[in-house]
Design a protein around this motif. Structure first.
Motif, PDB file in Angstrom:
ATOM      1  N   SER A   1      51.224  46.594  52.948  1.00  0.00           N
ATOM      2  CA  SER A   1      52.407  46.148  53.679  1.00  0.00           C
ATOM      3  C   SER A   1      52.129  44.813  54.364  1.00  0.00           C
ATOM      4  O   SER A   1      50.971  44.467  54.638  1.00  0.00           O
ATOM      5  N   HIS A   2      53.201  44.094  54.647  1.00  0.00           N
ATOM      6  CA  HIS A   2      53.071  42.803  55.322  1.00  0.00           C
ATOM      7  C   HIS A   2      52.414  42.983  56.696  1.00  0.00           C
ATOM      8  O   HIS A   2      51.564  42.194  57.099  1.00  0.00           O
ATOM      9  N   GLU A   3      52.798  44.010  57.413  1.00  0.00           N
ATOM     10  CA  GLU A   3      52.230  44.276  58.744  1.00  0.00           C
ATOM     11  C   GLU A   3      50.717  44.531  58.646  1.00  0.00           C
ATOM     12  O   GLU A   3      49.940  44.032  59.460  1.00  0.00           O
ATOM     13  N   THR A   4      50.309  45.295  57.659  1.00  0.00           N
ATOM     14  CA  THR A   4      48.877  45.573  57.462  1.00  0.00           C
ATOM     15  C   THR A   4      48.122  44.275  57.210  1.00  0.00           C
ATOM     16  O   THR A   4      47.044  44.049  57.778  1.00  0.00           O
ATOM     17  N   ILE A   5      48.672  43.417  56.387  1.00  0.00           N
ATOM     18  CA  ILE A   5      48.030  42.131  56.085  1.00  0.00           C
ATOM     19  C   ILE A   5      47.932  41.284  57.345  1.00  0.00           C
ATOM     20  O   ILE A   5      46.889  40.698  57.630  1.00  0.00           O
ATOM     21  N   ARG A   6      48.996  41.237  58.113  1.00  0.00           N
ATOM     22  CA  ARG A   6      49.011  40.436  59.339  1.00  0.00           C
ATOM     23  C   ARG A   6      47.902  40.886  60.301  1.00  0.00           C
ATOM     24  O   ARG A   6      47.146  40.063  60.807  1.00  0.00           O
ATOM     25  N   VAL A   7      47.775  42.196  60.488  1.00  0.00           N
ATOM     26  CA  VAL A   7      46.740  42.731  61.381  1.00  0.00           C
ATOM     27  C   VAL A   7      45.346  42.476  60.806  1.00  0.00           C
ATOM     28  O   VAL A   7      44.435  42.058  61.527  1.00  0.00           O
ATOM     29  N   ARG A   8      45.185  42.706  59.509  1.00  0.00           N
ATOM     30  CA  ARG A   8      43.872  42.499  58.875  1.00  0.00           C
ATOM     31  C   ARG A   8      43.423  41.049  58.986  1.00  0.00           C
ATOM     32  O   ARG A   8      42.262  40.784  59.253  1.00  0.00           O
ATOM     33  N   ILE A   9      44.336  40.118  58.757  1.00  0.00           N
ATOM     34  CA  ILE A   9      43.978  38.696  58.825  1.00  0.00           C
ATOM     35  C   ILE A   9      43.489  38.358  60.234  1.00  0.00           C
ATOM     36  O   ILE A   9      42.479  37.669  60.400  1.00  0.00           O
ATOM     37  N   HIS A  10      44.171  38.860  61.230  1.00  0.00           N
ATOM     38  CA  HIS A  10      43.752  38.615  62.614  1.00  0.00           C
ATOM     39  C   HIS A  10      42.338  39.160  62.853  1.00  0.00           C
ATOM     40  O   HIS A  10      41.480  38.466  63.401  1.00  0.00           O
ATOM     41  N   ARG A  11      42.083  40.381  62.423  1.00  0.00           N
ATOM     42  CA  ARG A  11      40.758  40.996  62.609  1.00  0.00           C
ATOM     43  C   ARG A  11      39.674  40.268  61.815  1.00  0.00           C
ATOM     44  O   ARG A  11      38.565  40.072  62.304  1.00  0.00           O
ATOM     45  N   ILE A  12      39.998  39.885  60.598  1.00  0.00           N
ATOM     46  CA  ILE A  12      39.024  39.182  59.750  1.00  0.00           C
ATOM     47  C   ILE A  12      38.661  37.836  60.376  1.00  0.00           C
ATOM     48  O   ILE A  12      37.485  37.457  60.414  1.00  0.00           O
ATOM     49  N   LYS A  13      39.660  37.110  60.869  1.00  0.00           N
ATOM     50  CA  LYS A  13      39.389  35.814  61.496  1.00  0.00           C
ATOM     51  C   LYS A  13      38.484  35.985  62.708  1.00  0.00           C
ATOM     52  O   LYS A  13      37.562  35.185  62.915  1.00  0.00           O
ATOM     53  N   ASN A  14      38.718  37.021  63.510  1.00  0.00           N
ATOM     54  CA  ASN A  14      37.849  37.279  64.660  1.00  0.00           C
ATOM     55  C   ASN A  14      36.420  37.583  64.211  1.00  0.00           C
ATOM     56  O   ASN A  14      35.451  37.087  64.789  1.00  0.00           O
ATOM     57  N   GLU A  15      36.296  38.397  63.163  1.00  0.00           N
ATOM     58  CA  GLU A  15      34.987  38.748  62.631  1.00  0.00           C
ATOM     59  C   GLU A  15      34.255  37.504  62.093  1.00  0.00           C
ATOM     60  O   GLU A  15      33.059  37.317  62.341  1.00  0.00           O
ATOM     61  N   LEU A  16      34.980  36.656  61.376  1.00  0.00           N
ATOM     62  CA  LEU A  16      34.362  35.432  60.838  1.00  0.00           C
ATOM     63  C   LEU A  16      33.964  34.473  61.950  1.00  0.00           C
ATOM     64  O   LEU A  16      32.909  33.834  61.864  1.00  0.00           O
ATOM     65  N   THR A  17      34.780  34.379  62.984  1.00  0.00           N
ATOM     66  CA  THR A  17      34.447  33.509  64.114  1.00  0.00           C
ATOM     67  C   THR A  17      33.151  33.947  64.759  1.00  0.00           C
ATOM     68  O   THR A  17      32.263  33.128  65.027  1.00  0.00           O
ATOM     69  N   LYS A  18      32.999  35.249  64.962  1.00  0.00           N
ATOM     70  CA  LYS A  18      31.758  35.775  65.551  1.00  0.00           C
ATOM     71  C   LYS A  18      30.575  35.505  64.628  1.00  0.00           C
ATOM     72  O   LYS A  18      29.490  35.129  65.085  1.00  0.00           O
ATOM     73  N   CYS A  19      30.762  35.706  63.341  1.00  0.00           N
ATOM     74  CA  CYS A  19      29.686  35.512  62.364  1.00  0.00           C
ATOM     75  C   CYS A  19      29.235  34.056  62.318  1.00  0.00           C
ATOM     76  O   CYS A  19      28.044  33.780  62.335  1.00  0.00           O
ATOM     77  N   VAL A  20      30.171  33.136  62.288  1.00  0.00           N
ATOM     78  CA  VAL A  20      29.840  31.704  62.187  1.00  0.00           C
ATOM     79  C   VAL A  20      29.131  31.217  63.453  1.00  0.00           C
ATOM     80  O   VAL A  20      28.235  30.381  63.392  1.00  0.00           O
ATOM     81  N   LYS A  21      29.507  31.779  64.601  1.00  0.00           N
ATOM     82  CA  LYS A  21      28.902  31.352  65.860  1.00  0.00           C
ATOM     83  C   LYS A  21      27.466  31.819  66.014  1.00  0.00           C
ATOM     84  O   LYS A  21      26.721  31.274  66.799  1.00  0.00           O
ATOM     85  N   LYS A  22      27.069  32.864  65.258  1.00  0.00           N
ATOM     86  CA  LYS A  22      25.699  33.395  65.362  1.00  0.00           C
ATOM     87  C   LYS A  22      24.685  32.440  64.841  1.00  0.00           C
ATOM     88  O   LYS A  22      24.581  31.830  63.969  1.00  0.00           O
TER      89      LYS A  22
END
Length: 163
Positions: free
Chosen positions: A142-163
């Motif tokens: 669903s579009h809502e699922t994608i919207r939430v996943r993208i937000h979570r993935i971006k947060n996860e990638l931000t943390k990963c890149v900062k390490k």
């Protein structure tokens, strides 16, 4: 040139750069493998172009073929015995700016490669600039699922890149 050849050429020219960028994301920046995968994608497009049913846009269809082709390649690689993890050192460059950007890009690809295959597909399609509704259609979510996943993935990638 037949009408099918002309149609394929048009589709190829309109989608090549998108497909190669998506393949680069799956291959952690390995340009040779990405080119091979891109070629595989367009061979499949050529083989099935006449049977394309227009149930979605042709670019959505090509993205789905690309995601499936790349995921299949990743599964093959997982089955192979892993030797030592190969990390290519960035080439020496006189321009520190370019070297820094290349390092950041490799770091981002490394972080993306750590995501599960579904999340990797979602973020690579998002980075490609596809509308979230189209990503939802490609992924079968669903579009809502994608919207939430993208937000979570971006947060996860931000943390990963900062390490």
């Amino acid at each position: 040139m037949t009408s099918l050849e002309h149609k394929f050429e048009t589709v190829y020219n309109a989608n090549y750069s998108k497909v190669i960028r998506l393949c680069l994301g799956y291959t952690n920046g390995d340009s040779m493998l990405a080119k091979d995968l891109t070629q595989d994608v367009f061979i499949k497009v050529w083989e099935h172009l006449e049977s394309f049913r227009n149930q979605s846009s042709i670019s959505t269809w090509i993205y789905r073929i690309t995601v499936n082709t790349c995921l299949l390649e990743l599964r093959k690689k997982k089955k192979m015995v892993r030797l030592s993890s190969q990390r290519n050192e960035p080439e020496q460059s006189n321009d520190d700016f370019l070297k820094d950007n290349e390092t950041k890009l490799k770091q981002l690809y490394t972080c993306i490669s750590r995501l599960n295959s579904e999340n990797r597909s979602i973020i690579l399609l998002e980075l490609e600039g596809l509308p979230q509704k189209e990503i939802a259609e490609i992924m079968g979510l669903s579009h809502e699922t994608i919207r939430v996943r993208i937000h979570r993935i971006k947060n996860e990638l931000t943390k990963c890149v900062k390490k």
